[in-house]
Design an enzyme around this catalytic site. Sequence first.
Site: not given
Ligand SMILES: NC(=O)C1=CN([C@@H]2O[C@H](COP(=O)(O)OP(=O)(O)OC[C@H]3O[C@@H](n4cnc5c(N)ncnc54)[C@H](O)[C@@H]3O)[C@@H](O)[C@H]2O)C=CC1
Ligand SMILES: O=C([O-])CC(=O)C(=O)O
Length: 336
Positions: A15, A113, A132, A160, A188
């Site tokens: 991702g 997991q 998330n 954050d 978050h």
């Molecule tokens: N806590 C925080 O501050 C933040 C959290 N996020 C969250 O992080 C997560 C990932 O974001 P991105 O990388 O942008 O998303 P993305 O969609 O680009 O990548 C996610 C990847 O996870 C894979 N995936 C889904 N379910 C899976 C599983 N059960 N096992 C292994 N791989 C799996 C998908 O195939 C994909 O390749 C999202 O839930 C997003 O909301 C994003 C930004 C900040």
């Molecule tokens: O809202 C989202 O999916 C990404 C996220 O958690 C952030 O940017 O803080």
Amino acid sequence: MAKSPMRVVVTGAAGQISYSLLALIARGDVFGRDQPVDLVMLDLPFAKDALEGVVMELQDCAFPSLKSVTATCDQTEAFTDIDVAVLVGAFPRKPGMERNDMLAKNAEIFKAQGALLNTVAKKTVKVLVVGNPANTNCLIAQKYAPTIPKENFSALTRLDQNRATAQIAAKAGVTSDKVSQITIWGNHSATQYPDAWHGKVNKDGAEVAASAAVNDDAWLKSDFITTVQKRGAAVLAARKLSSAMSAAKAIGDHLHDWIVGSEGRWVSMAITSDGNKYGVPEGLIYSFPVTCEAGVWTVVNGLEISEFSREKLTVTAEELSGEAKYAAEFLEKASA
Ligand SMILES: NC(=O)C1=CN([C@@H]2O[C@H](COP(=O)(O)OP(=O)(O)OC[C@H]3O[C@@H](n4cnc5c(N)ncnc54)[C@H](O)[C@@H]3O)[C@@H](O)[C@H]2O)C=CC1
Ligand SMILES: O=C([O-])CC(=O)C(=O)O
């Protein structure tokens, strides 16, 4: 003496966050250039080709501390003997889905997991949940991994904190490294409470309260808070993709400070609320100010909490309690 390799798994490795994160880890920016890393990348089967491409790119970076790279779609293989698990992969919100639908989808993933980490990971494994809803996903993974200490589970609120720190720095007219002790409390989500009342700013060589450096209490009580709460949504609206570069940087900061140490600096981590002194209900994954030393976090206790802040701490705790209840009920129904 050379350090023994650290086995680190990143889920969601194909991702967009991982595309920035993997290089930070492999280059040694997170655990140190002298720390060899066995990097394990997990994603779903449909992403297998993309994963192979990332493996090739990591090889092509020729990072000296990257001892090995494994790409797999097999969760058991990915989690076996792991020292650090960075759980980025999650089910994203799709158009028309309610927050609870997303909670339910992810509850299943993080239950599985957690249970697997419980059986095949090292008992000392440190788990960081990013996907998330991060706090509640973390709570679920923790619940299904009863033989791993609760303290070894955390969720990401460092993005954050970094966002809040940057806002204070800009307003005070300094660079971000001159700002410290900015705290994120709670979830978050849009209920999180970015708190600058205990913050400090080093301005022209003298350390002053962040509120004095900013000199705008009305802003600290309103726009500062909402800007940080809504920053993820603002990036998403602009980029049509959620934050990835800044999320990867924050994951690196979180892991570095937790595992290597924060050297006395306060950082925000969502961790188990058990035994906290701030009246946050027990059993939540709630973001607190902490200091860390060699893999052990300690909540910064004894901070004065005003009535304004108390209300905000409660709102975000109530949201987390609601999420935890919904996820628990869903998992109970699913297993009945
Ligand atoms: N806590 C925080 O501050 C933040 C959290 N996020 C969250 O992080 C997560 C990932 O974001 P991105 O990388 O942008 O998303 P993305 O969609 O680009 O990548 C996610 C990847 O996870 C894979 N995936 C889904 N379910 C899976 C599983 N059960 N096992 C292994 N791989 C799996 C998908 O195939 C994909 O390749 C999202 O839930 C997003 O909301 C994003 C930004 C900040
Ligand atoms: O809202 C989202 O999916 C990404 C996220 O958690 C952030 O940017 O803080």
